[in-house]
Write a protein that holds these residues in place. Structure first.
Motif, short mmCIF file in Angstrom:
data_model
loop_
_atom_site.label_atom_id
_atom_site.label_comp_id
_atom_site.label_asym_id
_atom_site.label_seq_id
_atom_site.Cartn_x
_atom_site.Cartn_y
_atom_site.Cartn_z
N TYR A 36 0.85 -1.18 0.00
CA TYR A 36 0.00 0.00 0.00
C TYR A 36 0.89 1.24 0.00
CZ TYR A 36 -3.82 -3.09 1.43
OH TYR A 36 -4.75 -4.09 1.47
N GLN A 38 1.64 4.83 1.57
CA GLN A 38 1.37 5.52 2.82
C GLN A 38 0.45 6.72 2.57
OE1 GLN A 38 5.08 6.56 4.66
NE2 GLN A 38 5.91 4.49 4.49
N ALA A 39 -0.46 6.96 3.51
CA ALA A 39 -1.40 8.07 3.37
C ALA A 39 -0.67 9.40 3.22
CB ALA A 39 -2.34 8.11 4.57
N ILE A 42 0.43 9.95 -0.32
CA ILE A 42 -0.69 10.32 -1.20
C ILE A 42 -1.04 11.79 -1.01
CG2 ILE A 42 -3.13 9.91 -1.72
CD1 ILE A 42 -2.70 7.01 -0.86
N SER A 98 -7.58 6.11 7.73
CA SER A 98 -6.45 6.08 6.80
C SER A 98 -6.70 5.07 5.68
CB SER A 98 -5.17 5.71 7.56
OG SER A 98 -4.07 5.62 6.68
N SER A 99 -7.24 3.90 6.03
CA SER A 99 -7.50 2.88 5.01
C SER A 99 -8.54 3.34 4.00
CB SER A 99 -7.97 1.58 5.68
OG SER A 99 -6.94 1.03 6.47
N LYS A 102 -6.85 5.86 1.60
CA LYS A 102 -5.97 5.20 0.63
C LYS A 102 -6.79 4.43 -0.41
CE LYS A 102 -3.54 3.41 4.05
NZ LYS A 102 -2.52 2.64 4.82
N ARG A 103 -7.89 3.84 0.04
CA ARG A 103 -8.71 3.05 -0.88
C ARG A 103 -9.39 3.92 -1.93
NH1 ARG A 103 -12.19 -1.70 1.64
NH2 ARG A 103 -10.06 -2.46 1.87
N SER A 106 -7.07 5.20 -4.60
CA SER A 106 -6.76 4.18 -5.61
C SER A 106 -7.96 3.89 -6.50
CB SER A 106 -6.31 2.90 -4.91
OG SER A 106 -6.14 1.85 -5.85
N GLY A 112 -1.74 4.94 -6.91
CA GLY A 112 -1.24 3.70 -6.34
C GLY A 112 -1.92 2.45 -6.85
#
Length: 207
Positions: A36, A38-39, A42, A98-99, A102-103, A106, A112
């Motif tokens: 992944y 990292q936040a 991004i 955070s997840s 990031k999701r 993407s 990413g």
């Protein structure tokens, strides 16, 4: 717009990546490495490509996790995308937020997303808290245009995979199928692990 999106989607240096144990073998000596971005990396990418005034995020708490809305402004027009994630075992609220961020970065804008083309690579793991971490830092390997079929380590062949995440951590997919078929469908649609996807499909087809 295309030029900006291409800049957002450029590959990240390895120091901006982090790895999570996606599944373990039954001996719990090897783990599947899921990569992944990292936040923070991004956020820096959005600042550099768009400018701090041209992107924003909003979060909404949902049952078991968070929904993140990421909006970017291109040609004075705001474009918004949404995606969500469940809370995590460690720092559950912060990890869930955070997840989700990031999701959606993407799935919504391709930031990413190239990591979905990473090879299924297994590395030694060690216990930490209630889960596992990698004993050595994994190395990212991307598939070629014609991906090579990856083999599991010898100890994992013909053995069921054990999840190391989510509400069924520590269960095999076969055990989860008997308890909660809807979660098997969720893994089939959302997992990034080809082995998990294929096993879920096999279970759902009754093979």
């Amino acid at each position: 717009m295309t030029e900006l999106l291409n800049k957002l989607r450029e590959h990240f240096p390895e120091e901006d990546l982090e790895f999570r144990v996606g599944a373990t073998n039954t001996d719990k000596t090897m783990g599947l490495a899921l990569a992944y971005v990292q936040a923070r990396a991004i956020q820096n990418r959005l600042d550099e490509v768009l400018g701090v005034e041209n992107w924003k995020v909003a979060y909404k708490e949902i049952q078991g996790g968070f929904l993140c809305t990421l909006s970017i402004r291109i040609n004075n027009e705001w474009i918004s995308k949404e995606d969500g994630a469940s809370t995590t075992d460690y720092e559950s609220i912060k990890g869930g937020i955070s997840s989700a961020f990031k999701r959606v970065a993407s799935s919504g804008f391709g930031i990413g997303r190239y990591l979905y083309n990473a090879r299924n690579s297994w590395f030694p793991i060690k216990p930490q808290g209630k889960g596992f971490v990698f004993a050595t830092t994994p190395k990212l390997e991307l598939n070629d245009k014609e991906p090579k079929k990856e083999k599991l380590p010898d100890k994992t062949e013909d053995k069921p995979l054990v999840l190391d995440f989510g509400k069924y951590k520590g269960y095999t997919l076969e055990e989860i199928y008997k308890k909660d078929i809807s979660y098997i469908k969720y893994l089939r649609d959302k997992s990034r692990d080809v082995n998990i996807i294929k096993t879920c499909e096999r279970l759902l087809e009754g093979k």
